[in-house]
Design a protein around this motif. Structure first.
Motif, short mmCIF file in Angstrom:
data_model
loop_
_atom_site.label_atom_id
_atom_site.label_comp_id
_atom_site.label_asym_id
_atom_site.label_seq_id
_atom_site.Cartn_x
_atom_site.Cartn_y
_atom_site.Cartn_z
N VAL A 311 0.86 -1.18 0.00
CA VAL A 311 0.00 0.00 0.00
C VAL A 311 0.90 1.23 0.00
O VAL A 311 1.67 1.45 0.93
CB VAL A 311 -0.93 0.00 1.22
CG1 VAL A 311 -1.83 1.24 1.20
CG2 VAL A 311 -1.77 -1.27 1.26
N ASN A 312 0.79 2.03 -1.04
CA ASN A 312 1.65 3.20 -1.21
C ASN A 312 0.98 4.49 -0.75
O ASN A 312 1.64 5.44 -0.35
CB ASN A 312 2.06 3.32 -2.69
CG ASN A 312 2.93 4.52 -2.97
OD1 ASN A 312 2.44 5.54 -3.41
ND2 ASN A 312 4.22 4.38 -2.70
N HIS A 313 -0.34 4.52 -0.84
CA HIS A 313 -1.09 5.74 -0.51
C HIS A 313 -2.49 5.36 -0.02
O HIS A 313 -3.12 4.46 -0.58
CB HIS A 313 -1.20 6.64 -1.74
CG HIS A 313 -2.20 7.75 -1.61
ND1 HIS A 313 -1.89 8.99 -1.13
CD2 HIS A 313 -3.53 7.78 -1.90
CE1 HIS A 313 -2.97 9.75 -1.13
NE2 HIS A 313 -3.98 9.03 -1.59
N LEU A 314 -2.97 6.03 1.01
CA LEU A 314 -4.33 5.85 1.52
C LEU A 314 -4.94 7.21 1.82
O LEU A 314 -4.27 8.07 2.41
CB LEU A 314 -4.35 5.03 2.82
CG LEU A 314 -4.32 3.51 2.75
CD1 LEU A 314 -4.34 2.93 4.14
CD2 LEU A 314 -5.49 2.98 1.94
N SER A 315 -6.19 7.40 1.44
CA SER A 315 -6.95 8.56 1.89
C SER A 315 -8.35 8.11 2.23
O SER A 315 -8.85 7.12 1.67
CB SER A 315 -6.97 9.66 0.83
OG SER A 315 -7.66 9.24 -0.33
#
Length: 335
Positions: A311-315
């Motif tokens: 997982v590289n990015h979460l929003s």
């Protein structure tokens, strides 16, 4: 003599097993005593009309998995149980709906499955809908690791369930459902979650949903209602929410995979038991440090590449019951 064991190689390589929970809309579990052939549905205690039905299903390319199950190889050779687990048909889901049948002769199995596939009304056996069915792959004629690790695990797991007094939990020996190298490996229904490399300590934690949630980092293969390539995202959400995550429902809103499968963009809707919703937007990248080359089974003639993602990015976009919205954690990097 082949002395290679794929499960031993997996352990030695310290493979991250997330992203290996096979995705099917329907599982059809058929009780059948041993012996099971390499191709389970060529086994001698199965009727010819079932073979004909399965050939038709294969031609139609349905998202359906047939499995054999048993609890005692010398019992119920004619009386059989059929369990059908169907992915819930709602916007937000958290597993599978169960249909359960008992027949008094193997020849009656195929007609019931045909009626189900045709959408006809069926008289299902009325049982506690909360019954939990845990499948342990013990299909040693398909891969020897499933016998070496699966059979002893099944025996001990039965004792664990009994000692914990879990009345509505059944455990079954099951035919091949993938992931030999993760033996002992299980599917936990009605959730449809896959686990592997288990021992009794991790199994008890899964049964009770207690202990340190981080143990799933070692034994969690993924949630079968999601595509394998984004199952690592769900594991990250488990670590954020703890065991209460298992009561949440999800809705896969979007999935975009680039041509070389190195970047995945996805949106996942999440519904909490209290009615609050949020949307998880995520970017996943191919993780070269975890992507691995191994023999996928004991009899494999060569190694295969098993791509792993991180997982590289979460929003998160929170939507509460009054439709008020806000954006949080907009650029959190997750290793």
């Amino acid at each position: 003599m082949n002395t290679f064991f794929c499960a031993d190689a997996c352990r030695k390589a310290d493979e991250d097993i997330i992203g290996s929970g096979t995705n099917y809309s329907v599982y059809i579990l058929i009780e059948c005593p041993y012996p099971w052939e390499y191709n389970a549905f060529e086994s001698r205690f199965l009727p010819k009309n079932l073979e004909v039905l399965m050939a038709a299903v294969k031609r139609d390319n349905l998202s359906l998995r047939f499995l054999l199950i048993t609890q005692n190889q010398n019992y119920r050779q004619n009386n059989r149980k059929i369990l059908i687990y169907e992915k819930q048909q709602y916007s937000f889901i958290n597993g599978y709906k169960k249909y359960e049948f008992d027949v008094d002769h193997p020849e009656k199995i195929a007609p019931i499955i045909q009626k189900y596939l045709a959408g006809d009304n069926l008289d299902t056996k009325t049982q506690n809908p909360q019954t939990r069915d845990i499948l342990v792959c013990t299909h040693g004629s398909h891969d020897k690791c499933c016998a070496k690790y699966g059979n002893p695990f099944y025996t001990e797991a039965k004792k664990t369930i009994s000692q914990l007094g879990l009345k509505n939990t059944r455990i079954w020996k099951a035919s091949h459902f993938g992931g030999h190298r993760f033996a002992p490996t299980i599917i936990d229904f009605p959730d449809g979650r896959y686990y592997g490399l288990l021992n009794q300590e991790s199994f008890q934690a899964i049964l009770l949903r207690t202990e340190n949630i981080e143990l799933l980092n070692r034994v969690y293969r993924g949630w079968g209602i999601l595509p394998t390539c984004i199952q690592v995202l769900e594991r990250e959400l488990i670590f954020r929410h703890g065991w209460e995550w298992f009561e949440y429902k999800i809705n896969l809103l979007n999935l975009d995979i680039n041509s070389d499968k190195t970047l995945i963009k996805t949106q996942l809707g999440v519904l909490k038991p209290d009615g609050y919703q949020y949307i998880c937007q995520s970017k996943l990248v191919k993780d070269e440090t975890k992507t691995i080359h191994l023999q996928g089974s004991c009899d494999a003639s060569k190694q295969s590449e098993f791509i792993k993602y991180s997982v590289n990015h979460l929003s998160f976009k929170i939507e509460n019951k009054t439709s008020e919205k806000m954006l949080i954690n907009s650029h959190k990097k997750v290793s």
